[in-house]
Write a protein that holds these residues in place. Structure first.
Motif, PDB file in Angstrom:
ATOM      1  N   VAL A 197      26.464  61.178  73.110  1.00 25.10           N
ATOM      2  CA  VAL A 197      27.468  61.580  74.106  1.00 25.10           C
ATOM      3  C   VAL A 197      28.880  61.638  73.529  1.00 25.10           C
ATOM      4  O   VAL A 197      29.813  62.031  74.236  1.00 25.10           O
ATOM      5  N   LYS A 198      29.037  61.264  72.273  1.00 22.74           N
ATOM      6  CA  LYS A 198      30.373  61.288  71.677  1.00 22.74           C
ATOM      7  C   LYS A 198      30.961  62.693  71.735  1.00 22.74           C
ATOM      8  O   LYS A 198      30.288  63.667  71.434  1.00 22.74           O
ATOM      9  N   GLY A 199      32.218  62.755  72.133  1.00 26.79           N
ATOM     10  CA  GLY A 199      32.885  64.046  72.237  1.00 26.79           C
ATOM     11  C   GLY A 199      32.666  64.750  73.556  1.00 26.79           C
ATOM     12  O   GLY A 199      33.335  65.744  73.848  1.00 26.79           O
ATOM     13  N   ARG A 200      31.734  64.253  74.358  1.00 21.78           N
ATOM     14  CA  ARG A 200      31.456  64.883  75.657  1.00 21.78           C
ATOM     15  C   ARG A 200      31.762  63.939  76.827  1.00 21.78           C
ATOM     16  O   ARG A 200      32.192  64.382  77.880  1.00 21.78           O
ATOM     17  N   PHE A 201      31.516  62.662  76.643  1.00 21.61           N
ATOM     18  CA  PHE A 201      31.721  61.666  77.707  1.00 21.61           C
ATOM     19  C   PHE A 201      32.923  60.801  77.369  1.00 21.61           C
ATOM     20  O   PHE A 201      33.191  60.506  76.202  1.00 21.61           O
ATOM     21  N   THR A 202      33.621  60.385  78.408  1.00 24.23           N
ATOM     22  CA  THR A 202      34.757  59.484  78.242  1.00 24.23           C
ATOM     23  C   THR A 202      34.673  58.376  79.282  1.00 24.23           C
ATOM     24  O   THR A 202      34.578  58.647  80.474  1.00 24.23           O
ATOM     25  N   ASN A 207      31.351  65.641  80.442  1.00 25.76           N
ATOM     26  CA  ASN A 207      31.594  67.076  80.277  1.00 25.76           C
ATOM     27  C   ASN A 207      30.514  67.710  79.426  1.00 25.76           C
ATOM     28  O   ASN A 207      29.804  67.024  78.677  1.00 25.76           O
ATOM     29  N   ASN A 208      30.410  69.010  79.527  1.00 27.20           N
ATOM     30  CA  ASN A 208      29.414  69.748  78.743  1.00 27.20           C
ATOM     31  C   ASN A 208      28.036  69.094  78.866  1.00 27.20           C
ATOM     32  O   ASN A 208      27.368  68.805  77.864  1.00 27.20           O
ATOM     33  N   LEU A 209      27.632  68.861  80.078  1.00 28.95           N
ATOM     34  CA  LEU A 209      26.355  68.179  80.315  1.00 28.95           C
ATOM     35  C   LEU A 209      25.181  69.008  79.848  1.00 28.95           C
ATOM     36  O   LEU A 209      25.194  70.255  79.919  1.00 28.95           O
ATOM     37  N   LYS A 210      24.169  68.309  79.370  1.00 31.59           N
ATOM     38  CA  LYS A 210      22.963  68.931  78.860  1.00 31.59           C
ATOM     39  C   LYS A 210      21.762  68.444  79.668  1.00 31.59           C
ATOM     40  O   LYS A 210      21.800  67.354  80.242  1.00 31.59           O
ATOM     41  N   PRO A 211      20.684  69.233  79.713  1.00 28.91           N
ATOM     42  CA  PRO A 211      19.493  68.780  80.446  1.00 28.91           C
ATOM     43  C   PRO A 211      19.008  67.403  79.986  1.00 28.91           C
ATOM     44  O   PRO A 211      18.509  66.624  80.813  1.00 28.91           O
TER      45      PRO A 211
END
Length: 114
Positions: A62-67, A81-85
């Motif tokens: 999740v690094k770079g996508r979740f905060t 952000n930029n969630l994936k299935p």
């Protein structure tokens, strides 16, 4: 310590969600807050943690996508952000007090459609 998590739901891949966790009770004994996730038949895995001083730790996936962030001692957030299935899971809020004392909230389901 009691924890209440909010914000799960259904989102398309590439979308965003924000999870919130509200702590009550002995909140000033909490040393760190975290988010974990679990899918059926699998163990509960760390997503992100944040200490009282604000130090954060993330799963590589999740690094770079979740905060993760905190609002004082009571509220913790997970901006996704930029969630994936593959992010589809039940997400749990955790309050860490000591190595033998920690608390879990009820999970909130996040479903990411492709």
């Amino acid at each position: 310590v009691q924890l209440q998590a909010y914000g799960g739901g259904l989102v398309q891949a590439g979308g965003s969600l924000r999870l919130s966790c509200a702590a009550s009770g002995s909140i000033f004994e909490i040393n760190a807050m975290g988010w974990y996730r679990q899918t059926p038949g699998k163990q509960r895995d760390l997503v992100a943690t944040i200490t009282r001083s604000g130090r954060t730790n993330y799963a590589d996936s999740v690094k770079g996508r979740f905060t993760i962030s905190r609002d004082g001692a009571k509220n913790t957030y997970l901006q996704m952000n930029n969630l994936k299935p593959e992010d589809t899971a039940v997400y749990y809020c955790n309050a860490f007090l000591t190595t033998v004392t920690n608390y879990w909230g009820k999970g909130t389901l996040v479903t990411v459609s492709s």
